[in-house]
Design an enzyme around this catalytic site. Sequence first.
Site, short mmCIF file in Angstrom:
data_model
loop_
_atom_site.label_atom_id
_atom_site.label_comp_id
_atom_site.label_asym_id
_atom_site.label_seq_id
_atom_site.Cartn_x
_atom_site.Cartn_y
_atom_site.Cartn_z
N ALA A 2 8.21 50.23 -0.42
CA ALA A 2 7.38 51.55 -0.43
C ALA A 2 8.49 52.89 -0.46
CB ALA A 2 6.66 51.74 0.81
N GLY B 227 9.79 59.46 5.90
CA GLY B 227 9.49 58.05 5.61
C GLY B 227 8.09 57.77 5.58
N ASN B 228 7.88 56.27 5.66
CA ASN B 228 6.64 55.87 5.62
C ASN B 228 6.45 54.54 6.44
OD1 ASN B 228 7.19 53.11 3.93
ND2 ASN B 228 7.78 54.83 2.51
N PHE B 229 4.91 54.30 6.49
CA PHE B 229 4.97 53.07 7.70
C PHE B 229 4.98 51.70 6.99
CE2 PHE B 229 1.73 56.51 8.95
CZ PHE B 229 2.49 56.70 10.34
N SER B 230 5.85 51.32 6.14
CA SER B 230 5.87 50.12 5.63
C SER B 230 7.07 49.29 6.45
CB SER B 230 6.83 50.21 4.07
OG SER B 230 7.20 49.14 3.55
#
Length: 403
Positions: free
Chosen positions: A277, A209-212
């Site tokens: 994102a 995943g990502n930090f969005s």
Amino acid sequence: MSLKNKKILLGITGSISAYKAAYLSRLLVKEGAEVQVIMTAFAAEFITPLTMSTLSQHPVKMSTHDKKTGEWSSHVEMGNWADLLLIAPASLNTMGKMAHGIADNLLVTTYMAAKCPVIIAPAMDLDMYKHPANIENMNMLKARGCHFIEPGEGELASGLCGKGRLAEPEIIIQELNDFFQQKQALKKKTFLVTAGPTYEKIDPVRFVGNFSSGKMGFAIAEKLAKNGADVILITGPTVLSAQHQSIQRLDVTSASEMYDACMQYFPNVDVAIMSAAVADFTPVTLDDEKIKRGKENQNIQLVPTKDIAAELGKIKKKSQLLIGFALETNNETQNASEKIKKKNLDFIVLNSLKDEGAGFNLNTNKVSIIDKSGEIIKFKLKSKNEVASDIVNKIVNDIKTIK
Ligand code: CTP
């Protein structure tokens, strides 16, 4: 001059910042608006009705009837007269009454009867402002379609420092101008907004995943909905909740689910804003069972996901706008400009991770908007709500040229 000939009902409540309502009223009249003032009894402790009637050029109303003459001030009539009810300053007490339908004065009674849009500019001490009761009341009012002009931060009359001071009259005027312009342009338009991260599953308990956080996309969706647009918000996993009733929220998890939802809704929208994102890669295989420790090395093979924005760019009609985001760490302008071409975007909102205060999970952002013509507008560091306004303003401008 979008305030020219607009009928503004200005509600003033009991707050030390009521003194700013005098200048605000003067500015409204200067902008060409017709202003009528309703004051609560407590507001009149801070600023005199005489000052306000002189500046607004109309007698000030304070109660449903004049005890001496017996004259009746109809809250229904005033609500019908107004193009806009602006409450500035709005105290904690008045917002509480508005949220809970306690109509024990002319102002709240008029709010209850009004059919026009309502804009509220709160003012109070910082601890009162962030009290859960106030936050819940404001959220209730937002959900019912009231617009808010956020208070400023800084030194307060109490001597404390924080968020709570009434927005400056010039800012209120700017917000009102934006409101009337945007309302016209966004009415009956449908927007697709993507937000948040996507999660690409590795096994039943893990993902890439990502930090969005989704904050930027949600702020844009709220801003659009507040201004009369219908919004389809397609969001990846986030703790945020959408407030406005004109936002239709669809929750997805992976890039592929987001792609399917976007392809389904895009043909019927006027504008798509791709602020999610989206993961660029996804695992080739999804393990049915939790991957156990023990191996020396664990490799996860990834394959590219579909570029949603680029796919929408291929099927975009002349009457549609497609807006992208770019988060870059180097060669920012060049990379973002290339994305405009590659994805057939109308403009791109660029933020650089090098800028302090910009990026994931923050409440602020510092962006530049690069148009397909090459024009670049650089904005200073602002709250994500203000950045949403800048983006919506740009869309309002562009909408005029596509039809
Ligand atoms: N985007 C998308 N689908 C993807 C990846 C990105 O729709 N699979 C969209 C984003 O929502 C954003 C824009 O494309 O509006 C640019 O995203 P960004 O991650 O900056 O660019 P990429 O095309 O993924 O390129 P790179 O990561 O290599 O910079």
